[in-house]
Design a protein around this motif. Structure first.
Motif, PDB file in Angstrom:
ATOM      1  N   GLU A   7      -9.326   2.543  15.587  1.00 53.47           N
ATOM      2  CA  GLU A   7      -9.854   3.189  16.794  1.00 53.47           C
ATOM      3  C   GLU A   7     -10.192   4.647  16.561  1.00 53.47           C
ATOM      4  OE1 GLU A   7      -6.937   1.288  16.913  1.00 53.47           O
ATOM      5  OE2 GLU A   7      -8.225  -0.416  17.427  1.00 53.47           O
ATOM      6  N   ASN A   8     -10.229   5.065  15.290  1.00 48.86           N
ATOM      7  CA  ASN A   8     -10.481   6.476  15.003  1.00 48.86           C
ATOM      8  C   ASN A   8     -11.973   6.797  14.944  1.00 48.86           C
ATOM      9  OD1 ASN A   8     -10.763   8.970  13.135  1.00 48.86           O
ATOM     10  ND2 ASN A   8      -8.607   8.964  13.724  1.00 48.86           N
ATOM     11  N   MET A   9     -12.694   6.139  14.051  1.00 47.63           N
ATOM     12  CA  MET A   9     -14.119   6.444  13.893  1.00 47.63           C
ATOM     13  C   MET A   9     -14.817   5.290  13.185  1.00 47.63           C
ATOM     14  SD  MET A   9     -16.696   7.526  11.642  1.00 47.63           S
ATOM     15  CE  MET A   9     -15.892   8.319  10.247  1.00 47.63           C
ATOM     16  N   GLU A  10     -16.065   5.057  13.567  1.00 50.38           N
ATOM     17  CA  GLU A  10     -16.878   4.020  12.951  1.00 50.38           C
ATOM     18  C   GLU A  10     -18.299   4.534  12.794  1.00 50.38           C
ATOM     19  OE1 GLU A  10     -17.558  -0.690  13.847  1.00 50.38           O
ATOM     20  OE2 GLU A  10     -18.054   0.696  15.470  1.00 50.38           O
ATOM     21  N   ILE A  11     -18.891   4.288  11.629  1.00 44.69           N
ATOM     22  CA  ILE A  11     -20.276   4.671  11.364  1.00 44.69           C
ATOM     23  C   ILE A  11     -21.141   3.428  11.521  1.00 44.69           C
ATOM     24  CG2 ILE A  11     -21.893   5.606   9.675  1.00 44.69           C
ATOM     25  CD1 ILE A  11     -19.458   6.913   8.286  1.00 44.69           C
ATOM     26  N   VAL A  12     -22.085   3.461  12.451  1.00 42.93           N
ATOM     27  CA  VAL A  12     -22.992   2.339  12.666  1.00 42.93           C
ATOM     28  C   VAL A  12     -24.393   2.790  12.261  1.00 42.93           C
ATOM     29  CG1 VAL A  12     -23.919   0.676  14.298  1.00 42.93           C
ATOM     30  CG2 VAL A  12     -21.586   1.514  14.581  1.00 42.93           C
ATOM     31  N   LEU A  13     -24.930   2.178  11.216  1.00 40.71           N
ATOM     32  CA  LEU A  13     -26.250   2.527  10.715  1.00 40.71           C
ATOM     33  C   LEU A  13     -27.288   1.681  11.450  1.00 40.71           C
ATOM     34  CD1 LEU A  13     -24.387   2.521   7.615  1.00 40.71           C
ATOM     35  CD2 LEU A  13     -26.118   4.313   7.681  1.00 40.71           C
ATOM     36  N   LEU A  14     -27.889   2.263  12.467  1.00 43.35           N
ATOM     37  CA  LEU A  14     -28.819   1.521  13.317  1.00 43.35           C
ATOM     38  C   LEU A  14     -30.170   1.331  12.654  1.00 43.35           C
ATOM     39  CD1 LEU A  14     -28.018   3.293  16.701  1.00 43.35           C
ATOM     40  CD2 LEU A  14     -27.212   1.053  15.947  1.00 43.35           C
ATOM     41  N   GLY A  15     -30.609   2.300  11.885  1.00 43.58           N
ATOM     42  CA  GLY A  15     -31.896   2.217  11.194  1.00 43.58           C
ATOM     43  C   GLY A  15     -31.770   2.804   9.812  1.00 43.58           C
ATOM     44  N   THR A  16     -32.267   2.091   8.791  1.00 47.67           N
ATOM     45  CA  THR A  16     -32.054   2.515   7.407  1.00 47.67           C
ATOM     46  C   THR A  16     -33.353   2.591   6.616  1.00 47.67           C
ATOM     47  OG1 THR A  16     -31.636   0.203   6.780  1.00 47.67           O
ATOM     48  CG2 THR A  16     -29.724   1.555   7.362  1.00 47.67           C
ATOM     49  N   GLY A  17     -34.500   2.498   7.294  1.00 40.90           N
ATOM     50  CA  GLY A  17     -35.784   2.595   6.616  1.00 40.90           C
ATOM     51  C   GLY A  17     -36.418   3.957   6.825  1.00 40.90           C
ATOM     52  N   SER A  18     -37.542   4.177   6.172  1.00 40.19           N
ATOM     53  CA  SER A  18     -38.233   5.457   6.282  1.00 40.19           C
ATOM     54  C   SER A  18     -39.671   5.239   6.731  1.00 40.19           C
ATOM     55  CB  SER A  18     -38.239   6.181   4.928  1.00 40.19           C
ATOM     56  OG  SER A  18     -39.038   5.477   3.987  1.00 40.19           O
ATOM     57  N   SER A  19     -40.273   6.298   7.202  1.00 39.88           N
ATOM     58  CA  SER A  19     -41.703   6.372   7.522  1.00 39.88           C
ATOM     59  C   SER A  19     -42.066   5.596   8.777  1.00 39.88           C
ATOM     60  CB  SER A  19     -42.536   5.882   6.335  1.00 39.88           C
ATOM     61  OG  SER A  19     -43.909   5.943   6.635  1.00 39.88           O
ATOM     62  N   GLN A  20     -41.950   4.263   8.754  1.00 38.11           N
ATOM     63  CA  GLN A  20     -42.332   3.456   9.905  1.00 38.11           C
ATOM     64  C   GLN A  20     -41.474   2.205   9.937  1.00 38.11           C
ATOM     65  OE1 GLN A  20     -46.458   2.867   8.692  1.00 38.11           O
ATOM     66  NE2 GLN A  20     -46.045   0.736   8.246  1.00 38.11           N
ATOM     67  N   PRO A  21     -41.287   1.603  11.110  1.00 36.24           N
ATOM     68  CA  PRO A  21     -40.453   0.400  11.194  1.00 36.24           C
ATOM     69  C   PRO A  21     -41.050  -0.746  10.382  1.00 36.24           C
ATOM     70  CG  PRO A  21     -40.909   1.312  13.382  1.00 36.24           C
ATOM     71  CD  PRO A  21     -41.823   2.007  12.423  1.00 36.24           C
ATOM     72  N   SER A  22     -40.183  -1.595   9.853  1.00 38.23           N
ATOM     73  CA  SER A  22     -40.640  -2.761   9.105  1.00 38.23           C
ATOM     74  C   SER A  22     -39.942  -4.009   9.644  1.00 38.23           C
ATOM     75  CB  SER A  22     -40.340  -2.597   7.611  1.00 38.23           C
ATOM     76  OG  SER A  22     -38.946  -2.720   7.365  1.00 38.23           O
ATOM     77  N   LYS A  23     -40.246  -5.154   9.045  1.00 35.12           N
ATOM     78  CA  LYS A  23     -39.637  -6.401   9.488  1.00 35.12           C
ATOM     79  C   LYS A  23     -38.120  -6.351   9.384  1.00 35.12           C
ATOM     80  CE  LYS A  23     -41.265 -10.282   7.938  1.00 35.12           C
ATOM     81  NZ  LYS A  23     -41.861 -11.312   7.045  1.00 35.12           N
ATOM     82  N   TYR A  24     -37.617  -5.712   8.329  1.00 32.71           N
ATOM     83  CA  TYR A  24     -36.190  -5.797   8.035  1.00 32.71           C
ATOM     84  C   TYR A  24     -35.421  -4.517   8.311  1.00 32.71           C
ATOM     85  CZ  TYR A  24     -38.052  -9.827   5.547  1.00 32.71           C
ATOM     86  OH  TYR A  24     -38.708 -10.992   5.231  1.00 32.71           O
ATOM     87  N   ARG A  25     -36.118  -3.396   8.339  1.00 32.51           N
ATOM     88  CA  ARG A  25     -35.415  -2.124   8.531  1.00 32.51           C
ATOM     89  C   ARG A  25     -36.129  -1.281   9.577  1.00 32.51           C
ATOM     90  NH1 ARG A  25     -31.632  -0.965   4.513  1.00 32.51           N
ATOM     91  NH2 ARG A  25     -31.761  -2.300   2.661  1.00 32.51           N
ATOM     92  N   ASN A  26     -35.366  -0.813  10.553  1.00 28.70           N
ATOM     93  CA  ASN A  26     -35.915   0.134  11.518  1.00 28.70           C
ATOM     94  C   ASN A  26     -35.813   1.538  10.934  1.00 28.70           C
ATOM     95  OD1 ASN A  26     -37.131   0.271  14.172  1.00 28.70           O
ATOM     96  ND2 ASN A  26     -35.383   1.508  14.769  1.00 28.70           N
TER      97      ASN A  26
END
Length: 946
Positions: free
Chosen positions: A581-600
């Motif tokens: 319950e201390n801290m959590e890192i949620v990576l919502l988007g991991t792509g660059s430049s523009q959204p793709s099929k697999y990575r925002n």
């Protein structure tokens, strides 16, 4: 494995030091390493750089291939080394012009091409189609495509439109016109990214015609702060009640404005006046109040030509037949009469008519019910005969369920007689059908393999949303005449307009329903050993792994080896006694430049649980990703719990989701006591937000990143309880400013750019607010530091406050460092000293160093070496080029404390020790996909322009 061109970490070689400190600098790997002497010494006390042109190490913008893909085989073994130092510190090779905003390759094109189509009046194919943006997450308004052979029109461009079009291979380059039914973040959140994508297409770039109500000018003015003006020169707004936007031989598109009416008596009594207000008066219009009904009318279809009638009227076969078919009268060849088209043509068929209706509130409904401009389109309009009315074939309703489920709205719908009604608002049926099937498939596979790091199931069921007001009533409960057909919209549902024989619904291209069990079944069939891998990961994460000399062999056809180095890292003291319950890192988007099929695009959610949350960057679609990760209600709670949003720089892939998040938070907290949300970002972001707030209130306050640097915070702390003169604060701040931009440095000119003075005195109240926010969140500090990417680009440090355990022992707080977009630089290394987690961009693979320098990004190996040099405990790589749609290329030999990020990956602080152990299994999951998937039509040129 061929040698990979990269930076290498140079360590002190010392037998006398039992606990060697992390090295102070990085250097490049020579082909032949000089031997280490027995005496400890620093081999290369500086960051070094190399380039194809050694004389232009700083400014690689002169490289003609800055925007093209550079082969990893280029100039191997021909590295030009240059030692550049300033008091033992320096910046790695980088594009100085880009960092200062002077790179011509980044400059806007003066004349973006506006597509000119040769229209075909007799179209063989025409239809309207639902582009289901937001339908499975309820986060944006859906879009509608009006398709012709030579022209394409889109109505609304909410967040996620690009991802949807990429998923279903709808070519954005074919779009000619974009119409907005309202101007707000819900309908236009995807517009900035779409305009930038079109501007970057081809050699000359492209532009589109942009249409909307008069509020559009506010959005255009706001977007000018980060979008080339050339991309928006064709934006047109209208304020007339009825405005004809398009009228050519293919289609006529008219816009009917809706203004909200006052549903209550408004007290307009002037101060000091005894006269009562007029009960019929309307509220004063605010920006964003206007809505539009678009009427799309295709031309009538001429009747069939009858040659027998033509002969009977004395006409010879020839060109006069053609003239009559075109609607022109001709002289008879054998009789002294004029022959008119009606004499030889059968009855004409009226052209199909489609309405796109957006009625957002009950106040707009009052106007919609009484507006005269729509009267000709009703089946039996008052004071008109049935013969003069225009038959509407299809009405597409973008209106929310809170409006469409009212009796008044359904009575209005019934006026269109036998028209088919497509309910394209947020419909409950589509909640179970993800619009991003590829992303959902990846999320489901990752969730099966390791649910602890990938808790998002990829699918949400309808019962989870039954209690939400927006889906509380289904269209089947409508009280409409039997002649009115109501259809629940589905993704890619079509209504055919031409050929006329096919007029009506077309469900042939609606995506097949994919279920979680089917995806898991296919996964096990494809990779049978994944079953044992999933069990093994579960054992590892629960501390039940079977040790066997540091290795574990899985059953099945594939052997998975745990590397011995996975057990070599000691647990940092900040993780002692840590809870989930201390801290959590949620990576919502991991792509660059523009959204793709697999990575925002980029966004990182720092979940502090009961103490709130912080968002680091907020690319387009961040809200949708939150809802895919936490569910609709869970995401609403996450947005309400936000205490701060931090933005690294002004590039669109890092901030264009901000307005949607802020607008939703405003609505969720409306009527409850709360404080405006603090947004920390570069100065240009404030320009955009200030202009955008003329359109809709975002309920936020802004603090410049520059005021949260270590030097500025020191000035603030020393002056917090004193009456400080503003100019003195500025002088003190400049005196203690970052050495990256210090006097005599290569970046000094950027720090002293006109128009960017440090007004510390004005920032003091906001810095006090930030200090309070951090204290309540259990954090000790939020520190921004300059990095090398573009003007006013920053990274950030989040440090938790120290805590005391049950025995009274003081335990240091954890430390997260996020690099933003950057080249390796001393400021980043220094900020990352002793970091618990370093989240570092890794846009390019190791063989593309020249491209990384030209674009001021980092390679995978450079990112890892920054973390190694700083002594970071764990490194998470993110912001991958869209060249790598599923998994990036990396050298596994250097991943002993590193993980590859995926969208919606959730890293709990308690799970950090196990994080690198998951990587071998991810490799197995994507073992055939660690190359560019050319079938995904990745736009390499656009992917490079980040």
């Amino acid at each position: 494995m061929p040698q990979i061109s990269s930076l290498r970490l140079l360590l002190f070689s010392s037998a006398n030091l039992s606990t060697p400190k992390p090295p102070l600098s990085l250097s490049h790997l020579f082909k032949h390493k000089p031997p280490l002497s027995s005496k400890p010494r620093l081999l290369f006390a500086t960051f070094s750089s190399y380039s194809r042109r050694p004389k232009n190490i700083e400014g690689t913008s002169s490289l003609s291939g800055a925007r093209r893909r550079i082969s990893s085989k280029t100039d191997k073994g021909k590295l030009a080394m240059e030692e550049i130092s300033s008091k033992d510190e320096s910046v790695a090779g980088f594009n100085k012009r880009r960092a200062e905003g002077k790179d011509k390759n980044d400059g806007p094109k003066k004349n973006l091409q506006l597509k000119v189509r040769k229209l075909n009046p007799v179209n063989t194919i025409s239809y309207v189609q639902i582009l289901g943006t937001g339908m499975d997450t309820q986060d944006t308004a859906p879009s509608v495509l009006l398709f012709f052979d030579k022209q394409r029109f889109i109505f609304n461009a909410g967040e996620g439109l690009q991802r949807f079009c990429t998923e279903h291979k709808i070519k954005l380059s074919k779009i000619d016109h974009i119409f907005l039914s309202r101007v707000c973040s819900e309908t236009a959140g995807g517009l900035p990214g779409l305009l930038l994508t079109l501007a970057g297409m081809g050699e000359e770039g492209m532009s589109v015609n942009l249409w909307g109500p008069s509020d559009l000018k506010y959005l255009v003015n706001a977007m000018k702060s980060f979008i080339p003006n050339a991309a928006m020169v064709h934006a047109r707004s209208f304020s007339d009640d009825l405005f004809v936007a398009i009228n050519d031989e293919v289609v006529k598109i008219s816009a009917v404005l809706l203004r909200p009416r006052n549903s209550k008596v408004c007290d307009l009594t002037k101060e000091g006046s005894s006269e009562p207000a007029d009960s019929t008066a309307e509220f004063a219009l605010k920006p964003g109040d206007l809505s539009v009904v678009y009427v799309c009318e295709l031309p009538e279809i001429k009747g069939k030509f009858d040659p027998n009638k033509a002969v009977a009227l004395g006409l010879r076969r020839g060109p006069k037949y053609r003239q009559l078919q075109l609607g022109n009268s001709v002289q008879s060849d054998r009789q002294d009469i004029m022959v008119h088209p009606s004499d030889v043509l059968g009855p004409s068929v009226p052209g199909p008519i489609v309405l796109v209706v957006d009625c957002p509130t009950p106040s707009h409904l009052q106007e919609l019910s009484s507006i005269q401009s729509l009267t000709p389109y009703y089946s039996y309009p008052s004071e008109q005969s049935k013969e003069t009315c225009k038959k509407v074939d299809c009405v597409i309703h973008l209106s929310p369920a809170s409006v469409t489920c009212t009796t008044e709205y359904q009575q209005w719908m019934s006026r269109f007689g036998e028209a088919q009604h497509i309910m394209a608002g947020h419909q409950p049926k589509n909640v179970e059908i993800p619009i991003l099937k590829s992303s959902a498939r990846i999320a489901t596979r990752l969730n099966y393999l390791c649910p602890q790091f990938f808790p998002s199931p990829g699918f949400w069921s309808l019962p989870q949303l039954k209690s939400l007001p927006s889906v509380s009533k289904a269209p089947s409960e409508f009280s409409l005449p039997a002649s009115c057909e109501v259809i629940t919209a589905e993704n890619l549902l079509k209504f055919c307009l031409r050929p006329y024989a096919q007029l009506g619904l077309d469900r042939s291209v609606i995506p097949e329903i994919t279920s979680r069990p089917k995806i898991i079944e296919d996964l096990i069939s494809e990779i049978p050993e994944i079953v044992d891998a999933s069990k093994h990961i579960t054992q590892l994460l629960h501390g039940n792994n079977i040790a066997n000399g540091g290795s574990m062999t899985l059953q099945g056809n594939s052997a998975m080896m745990e590397e011995p180095w996975l057990d070599e890292t000691a647990l940092p003291s900040c993780l002692e006694g840590i809870t989930r319950e201390n801290m959590e890192i949620v990576l919502l988007g991991t792509g660059s430049s523009q959204p793709s099929k697999y990575r925002n695009v980029t966004s990182i959610f720092i979940n502090l649980f009961l103490k709130g949350s912080i968002l680091l960057d907020c690319g387009e679609g961040t809200l949708g990703q939150l809802k895919r990760r936490f569910g609709v209600e869970g995401a609403d709670e996450a947005v309400k719990g936000l205490t701060c949003i931090w933005i690294s720089h002004i590039h669109a892939d890092h901030h264009t989701g901000l307005a949607r998040i802020l607008a939703l938070r405003r609505d969720l907290l409306s009527g409850t006591p709360h404080q405006p949300l603090l947004v920390v970002g570069p100065r240009q972001l404030k320009t955009y937000l200030d202009a955008y707030q003329k359109l809709e209130d975002l309920d936020m306050q802004f603090l410049n990143c520059r005021h949260t640097t270590e030097a500025s915070l020191k000035t603030f702390e020393s002056s917090e309880n004193k009456d400080v003169n503003g100019s003195a604060c500025v002088q003190n701040y400049q005196k203690n400013s970052s050495n990256l931009f210090a006097k005599g440095s290569r970046m000094e000119s950027h720090w002293k750019r006109p128009g960017s003075p440090v007004d510390a005195s004005l920032a003091f109240p906001l810095m006090t607010t930030l200090k309070k926010i951090l204290r309540e969140a259990g954090l000790e500090e939020l520190i921004s530091f300059p990095v090398v990417h573009c003007p006013q680009a920053y990274g950030v440090v989040l440090k938790a406050a120290d805590r005391t355990n049950s025995t009274g022992k003081k335990i240091p707080g954890w430390k997260i460092v996020y690099s933003g977009d950057t080249r390796p630089c001393p400021e980043l290394v220094e900020a990352s000293r002793g970091a618990t987690v370093l989240i570092h961009e890794a846009t390019f693979e190791d063989g593309m160093v020249e491209e990384a320098i030209a674009r001021n990004h980092s390679t995978t190996q450079e990112a890892i070496e920054v973390g190694d040099s700083a002594g970071a405990y764990r490194i998470i790589l993110t912001h991958f080029s869209q060249r790598y749609p599923k998994i990036p290329v990396f050298d596994e030999a250097h991943m002993h404390k590193t993980s590859i990020a995926f969208d919606m990956m959730s890293v709990n602080l308690a799970d950090l020790p196990m994080l690198p152990r998951v990587l071998p299994y991810l490799k197995m999951l994507f073992r055939d996909e660690m190359i560019v998937d050319e079938s995904d039509d990745v736009n390499v040129a656009t992917a490079a322009a980040v």
